[in-house]
Design a protein around this motif. Sequence first.
Motif, PDB file in Angstrom:
ATOM      1  N   ARG A  67       0.827  -1.209   0.000  1.00 28.52           N
ATOM      2  CA  ARG A  67       0.000   0.000   0.000  1.00 28.52           C
ATOM      3  C   ARG A  67       0.859   1.255   0.000  1.00 28.52           C
ATOM      4  N   GLY A  68       2.040   1.162  -0.606  1.00 28.23           N
ATOM      5  CA  GLY A  68       2.875   2.335  -0.797  1.00 28.23           C
ATOM      6  C   GLY A  68       3.349   2.962   0.496  1.00 28.23           C
ATOM      7  N   ASP A  69       3.335   4.302   0.529  1.00 34.15           N
ATOM      8  CA  ASP A  69       3.898   5.020   1.674  1.00 34.15           C
ATOM      9  C   ASP A  69       2.837   5.443   2.677  1.00 34.15           C
ATOM     10  N   LYS A  70       1.655   4.822   2.617  1.00 35.94           N
ATOM     11  CA  LYS A  70       0.585   5.144   3.556  1.00 35.94           C
ATOM     12  C   LYS A  70       0.738   4.351   4.854  1.00 35.94           C
ATOM     13  N   ILE A  92      -8.294  -9.801   9.599  1.00 39.68           N
ATOM     14  CA  ILE A  92      -9.074  -8.919   8.733  1.00 39.68           C
ATOM     15  C   ILE A  92      -8.828  -9.379   7.299  1.00 39.68           C
ATOM     16  N   SER A  93      -9.871  -9.483   6.531  1.00 39.47           N
ATOM     17  CA  SER A  93      -9.732 -10.017   5.176  1.00 39.47           C
ATOM     18  C   SER A  93      -8.918  -9.087   4.285  1.00 39.47           C
ATOM     19  N   ARG A  94      -8.302  -9.676   3.299  1.00 45.59           N
ATOM     20  CA  ARG A  94      -7.491  -8.896   2.356  1.00 45.59           C
ATOM     21  C   ARG A  94      -8.349  -7.879   1.608  1.00 45.59           C
ATOM     22  N   GLU A  95      -9.559  -8.255   1.274  1.00 46.59           N
ATOM     23  CA  GLU A  95     -10.449  -7.340   0.556  1.00 46.59           C
ATOM     24  C   GLU A  95     -10.717  -6.086   1.374  1.00 46.59           C
ATOM     25  N   VAL A  96     -10.971  -6.275   2.682  1.00 48.08           N
ATOM     26  CA  VAL A  96     -11.223  -5.124   3.550  1.00 48.08           C
ATOM     27  C   VAL A  96      -9.972  -4.261   3.670  1.00 48.08           C
ATOM     28  N   LEU A  97      -8.816  -4.886   3.803  1.00 49.20           N
ATOM     29  CA  LEU A  97      -7.566  -4.131   3.923  1.00 49.20           C
ATOM     30  C   LEU A  97      -7.240  -3.367   2.643  1.00 49.20           C
ATOM     31  N   GLU A  98      -7.514  -3.959   1.503  1.00 51.48           N
ATOM     32  CA  GLU A  98      -7.218  -3.305   0.223  1.00 51.48           C
ATOM     33  C   GLU A  98      -8.048  -2.048   0.019  1.00 51.48           C
ATOM     34  N   LYS A  99      -9.238  -2.016   0.619  1.00 49.09           N
ATOM     35  CA  LYS A  99     -10.125  -0.869   0.470  1.00 49.09           C
ATOM     36  C   LYS A  99     -10.015   0.107   1.639  1.00 49.09           C
ATOM     37  N   ALA A 100      -9.173  -0.220   2.608  1.00 53.39           N
ATOM     38  CA  ALA A 100      -9.047   0.629   3.790  1.00 53.39           C
ATOM     39  C   ALA A 100      -8.421   1.970   3.447  1.00 53.39           C
ATOM     40  N   LYS A 101      -8.847   2.990   4.150  1.00 46.13           N
ATOM     41  CA  LYS A 101      -8.303   4.325   3.957  1.00 46.13           C
ATOM     42  C   LYS A 101      -7.058   4.506   4.806  1.00 46.13           C
ATOM     43  N   GLY A 102      -5.960   4.821   4.170  1.00 45.92           N
ATOM     44  CA  GLY A 102      -4.727   5.086   4.899  1.00 45.92           C
ATOM     45  C   GLY A 102      -4.550   6.570   5.153  1.00 45.92           C
ATOM     46  N   PHE A 103      -3.450   6.927   5.781  1.00 46.42           N
ATOM     47  CA  PHE A 103      -3.163   8.337   6.013  1.00 46.42           C
ATOM     48  C   PHE A 103      -1.681   8.582   5.805  1.00 46.42           C
ATOM     49  N   GLU A 113     -12.782  11.167  16.867  1.00 44.91           N
ATOM     50  CA  GLU A 113     -13.879  11.074  15.892  1.00 44.91           C
ATOM     51  C   GLU A 113     -13.436  10.292  14.659  1.00 44.91           C
ATOM     52  N   GLU A 114     -12.247  10.576  14.145  1.00 45.50           N
ATOM     53  CA  GLU A 114     -11.733   9.844  12.988  1.00 45.50           C
ATOM     54  C   GLU A 114     -11.536   8.368  13.322  1.00 45.50           C
ATOM     55  N   LEU A 115     -11.038   8.107  14.524  1.00 47.29           N
ATOM     56  CA  LEU A 115     -10.788   6.730  14.926  1.00 47.29           C
ATOM     57  C   LEU A 115     -12.091   5.943  15.065  1.00 47.29           C
ATOM     58  N   SER A 116     -13.151   6.616  15.485  1.00 46.72           N
ATOM     59  CA  SER A 116     -14.448   5.957  15.595  1.00 46.72           C
ATOM     60  C   SER A 116     -14.885   5.398  14.250  1.00 46.72           C
ATOM     61  N   GLY A 117     -14.693   6.165  13.178  1.00 49.78           N
ATOM     62  CA  GLY A 117     -15.034   5.689  11.844  1.00 49.78           C
ATOM     63  C   GLY A 117     -14.191   4.499  11.415  1.00 49.78           C
ATOM     64  N   ILE A 118     -12.922   4.485  11.835  1.00 47.69           N
ATOM     65  CA  ILE A 118     -12.030   3.376  11.489  1.00 47.69           C
ATOM     66  C   ILE A 118     -12.458   2.100  12.204  1.00 47.69           C
TER      67      ILE A 118
END
Length: 275
Positions: A67-70, A92-103, A113-118
């Motif tokens: 997932r690069g430099d995220k 955690i499934s690979r599909e979920v990880l591939e679509k996860a939002k990094g920072f 608040e941001e962590l609650s969404g994660i």
Amino acid sequence: MRTSEFGELETMADRNDPDFLSEGTLKGNKVVNKTGENIGKIEKLMIDLANGRIAYAVFSFGGILDRGDKLFAIPWQPLTKEVREHSFVLDISREVLEKAKGFDKDSWPLTREELSGIYTYYGHWPYWQTVVAEQTWLRGEAESERMARMGRTTGRKYPDFLPADTIKGQKIVSIAGEDIGKIEELVIDLQAGRVAYAVLSLEGFPDVSGKFFAIPWQALQVKFHEHAFILNIPEFTLEKAEGFDKDNWPVTTFDWLSKVYSYYEYEPYWQTPRL
């Protein structure tokens, strides 16, 4: 007895099923999926300053999941430590990880608040919301009152979470404001996902040279403007405290830790009702 590079007894790390490990031995551990494939590593552990919980682990994903430099925030719940492999299994499934939002590496730590969404994205209920919901139910607090109270915690001047490696090295001041030592290490309860105790070196007390002291997290209060933690333990208690040699750490057990908490007059977190 021989010590590891983190100052912790190797016998502690070599146990087949340890309950506790130092933060230093956890940081940098590789992360694998349930089939054993390498997917990344733990970069940091973020500590909730209010209660010593691991708010989230910071991951970098590589290997089969590049997932690069995220960086990625992952709740502690889906992680299982494999001590002999020096790794964590991430459920955690690979599909979920591939679509996860990094920072970005220069745009964190996260807000609550941001962590609650994660947490929600990964299918886990935020631990701080669980406690609030239970307290609300017991008190009969109206939803509008609860939301108003929670809203007052937003926009805070200081962060709720700090990296464990930032906490380590912070100076310790007494209740009177005198510098008396520093935080050397944090020992993590793997099952609970929280700081079991902080390891402190102290100054200005009899017979403390070459010794460390195990201190309950509840006894520490952060002072951001001073870049320090206040130790809420009377000096006469510290003067009689039993420390341990820097090169001869105790193997942490709940029985031993219970005695430590009892001496400092703090209730062990695993015996404290969640409310």
